[in-house]
Design a protein around this motif. Structure first.
Motif, PDB file in Angstrom:
ATOM      1  N   UNK A 100      23.260  12.324  -9.355  1.00 33.28           N
ATOM      2  CA  UNK A 100      23.310  10.973  -9.892  1.00 33.28           C
ATOM      3  C   UNK A 100      22.427  10.834 -11.126  1.00 33.28           C
ATOM      4  N   UNK A 101      22.725   9.844 -11.958  1.00 31.98           N
ATOM      5  CA  UNK A 101      21.867   9.515 -13.088  1.00 31.98           C
ATOM      6  C   UNK A 101      20.570   8.880 -12.595  1.00 31.98           C
ATOM      7  N   UNK A 102      19.510   9.045 -13.397  1.00 33.36           N
ATOM      8  CA  UNK A 102      18.237   8.431 -13.056  1.00 33.36           C
ATOM      9  C   UNK A 102      17.453   9.257 -12.052  1.00 33.36           C
ATOM     10  N   UNK A 103      16.370   8.652 -11.565  1.00 29.56           N
ATOM     11  CA  UNK A 103      15.502   9.317 -10.589  1.00 29.56           C
ATOM     12  C   UNK A 103      15.139   8.332  -9.482  1.00 29.56           C
ATOM     13  N   UNK A 104      14.844   8.897  -8.313  1.00 20.86           N
ATOM     14  CA  UNK A 104      14.461   8.095  -7.159  1.00 20.86           C
ATOM     15  C   UNK A 104      15.425   8.223  -5.999  1.00 20.86           C
ATOM     16  N   UNK A 105      16.589   8.837  -6.235  1.00 14.31           N
ATOM     17  CA  UNK A 105      17.618   8.888  -5.187  1.00 14.31           C
ATOM     18  C   UNK A 105      17.340   9.945  -4.130  1.00 14.31           C
ATOM     19  N   UNK A 106      16.720  11.049  -4.515  1.00 10.84           N
ATOM     20  CA  UNK A 106      16.502  12.100  -3.518  1.00 10.84           C
ATOM     21  C   UNK A 106      15.508  11.662  -2.440  1.00 10.84           C
ATOM     22  N   UNK A 107      14.554  10.842  -2.820  1.00 14.67           N
ATOM     23  CA  UNK A 107      13.620  10.315  -1.827  1.00 14.67           C
ATOM     24  C   UNK A 107      14.346   9.434  -0.817  1.00 14.67           C
ATOM     25  N   UNK A 108      15.347   8.690  -1.270  1.00 15.19           N
ATOM     26  CA  UNK A 108      16.139   7.852  -0.358  1.00 15.19           C
ATOM     27  C   UNK A 108      17.037   8.711   0.527  1.00 15.19           C
ATOM     28  N   UNK A 109      17.646   9.725  -0.059  1.00 12.51           N
ATOM     29  CA  UNK A 109      18.502  10.627   0.709  1.00 12.51           C
ATOM     30  C   UNK A 109      17.694  11.349   1.780  1.00 12.51           C
ATOM     31  N   UNK A 110      16.427  11.650   1.462  1.00  9.32           N
ATOM     32  CA  UNK A 110      15.564  12.372   2.406  1.00  9.32           C
ATOM     33  C   UNK A 110      15.246  11.557   3.657  1.00  9.32           C
ATOM     34  N   UNK A 111      15.550  10.266   3.657  1.00  3.68           N
ATOM     35  CA  UNK A 111      15.384   9.457   4.867  1.00  3.68           C
ATOM     36  C   UNK A 111      16.446   9.796   5.912  1.00  3.68           C
ATOM     37  N   UNK A 112      17.521  10.487   5.482  1.00  5.02           N
ATOM     38  CA  UNK A 112      18.636  10.760   6.384  1.00  5.02           C
ATOM     39  C   UNK A 112      18.937  12.247   6.545  1.00  5.02           C
ATOM     40  N   UNK A 113      18.409  13.079   5.651  1.00  2.18           N
ATOM     41  CA  UNK A 113      18.669  14.516   5.710  1.00  2.18           C
ATOM     42  C   UNK A 113      17.352  15.274   5.559  1.00  2.18           C
ATOM     43  N   UNK A 114      17.178  16.394   6.258  1.00  2.00           N
ATOM     44  CA  UNK A 114      15.957  17.194   6.098  1.00  2.00           C
ATOM     45  C   UNK A 114      15.887  17.799   4.695  1.00  2.00           C
TER      46      UNK A 114
END
Length: 330
Positions: A100-114
């Motif tokens: 995805x564009x931008x930053x901050x999404x991987x931290x959100x995804x990490x709430x659901x995936x190891x």
């Protein structure tokens, strides 16, 4: 379905023979796909045709893909991931990829995936959406290029290698990187120039580089971004000169493209400027460095958004409301 979700899913399906299921919550898009028998795809405005796809709302999906491919706007991601999780479509054995564009999404995804199941990506792949289930892949065939790295920065395991191989077969042009943050920030600082300035002045990329001062403007924004990243210990995968040169080369390659930020802005939808220029400015502030030009640009874009109450946005909803996720069974 967002622009890139369609691009990745269709190319995986058509070029790599991968079974792909598309998960979406934007009703006009889902219903248009179902009514016309698939998604309408063109490349650089030519050879438009219907590509049959399987598309579902989260609550009706019963599949179990090996890999989720997540593309959506940063502002909507947390809400969408929560909805998908409540629908019970995430499982412990699954991996997830996002560019995805931008930053901050991987931290959100990490709430659901190891962490060791998350694959980070950045892509120099331009797509436009002219309406529900109607996309245009910009750029010549085989011009696609992307980078990927694991969220834990470790070497690829068997599944990550399989994802890479599928992307290669799909002709998405994957390249492995050793470290995800510098890889992704390299795309962010590029978007902070081309996406934001093209949006502010409502121009295609080829029109952007007609201006004689484009290199000087780009260098000013890039230098601030590089200075902020260096203070934060983030090492970008390209040099300042390479980033500046890429503004010209990429804009020539995608000359008729309106960046995705403009596509949303022109339809009266919120932009991702806070996750692009704003993210760069945030990094700077956190390390005692003020990115004055990026902060000013963020204010300018938000002022333009405010002016919508005086200027009616375009009627064509295009991809403005797109929410998405493509589940690719790798």
């Amino acid at each position: 379905m967002t622009l890139s979700g369609y691009r990745y899913g269709v190319m995986l399906q058509e070029n790599a023979g991968v079974d792909v299921d598309f998960i979406d919550t934007w009703e006009p898009n889902v219903e248009q796909v179902r009514s016309q028998g698939g998604v309408s795809v063109a490349r650089d405005h030519e050879n438009r045709h219907i590509v049959p796809i399987n598309i579902y709302y989260p609550e009706e999906y019963t599949g179990h893909p090996d890999v989720w491919i997540v593309f959506k706007k940063q502002m909507q991601l947390a809400e969408e991931l929560d909805r998908d999780n409540k629908a019970g479509i995430f499982h412990d054995d699954q991996y997830v990829f996002s560019a995805m564009n931008g930053m901050g999404h991987f931290e959100k995804i990490a709430d659901y995936f190891p962490a060791d199941h998350i694959v980070c990506g950045s892509a120099m792949i331009a797509t436009r959406m002219d309406g529900p289930a109607n996309v245009d892949f910009m750029g010549a065939v085989d011009s696609e290029q992307m980078h990927m790295a694991r969220y834990n920065n470790e070497k690829p395991d068997e599944t990550v290698q399989a994802i890479f191989d599928d992307f290669t077969q799909a002709k998405l042009g994957p390249i492995f990187s050793d470290e995800w943050k510098g890889m992704c920030m390299s795309k962010v600082v590029f978007n902070a120039v081309t996406n934001t300035l093209c949006t502010m002045f409502e121009m295609q990329m080829v029109q952007f580089i007609e201006y004689d001062g484009v290199r000087e403007m780009s260098e000013q924004l890039f230098n601030e971004a590089f200075d902020a990243c260096e203070r934060a210990g983030i090492h970008l995968i390209e040099t300042r000169q390479q980033e500046t040169d890429s503004v010209i080369t990429v804009s020539k390659a995608y000359k008729y493209h309106y960046p995705s930020m403009y596509q949303y802005f022109s339809k009266g939808r919120p932009t991702e400027v806070d996750y692009i220029n704003g993210y760069i400015a945030k990094i700077g502030r956190e390390h005692d460095y003020v990115c004055r030009t990026h902060e000013f640009v963020v204010h300018e874009v938000h002022m333009a958004e405010m002016m919508r109450k005086y200027h009616k946005p375009a009627e064509n909803t295009a991809d403005a409301q797109t929410t998405e996720k493509a589940g690719a069974q790798a």
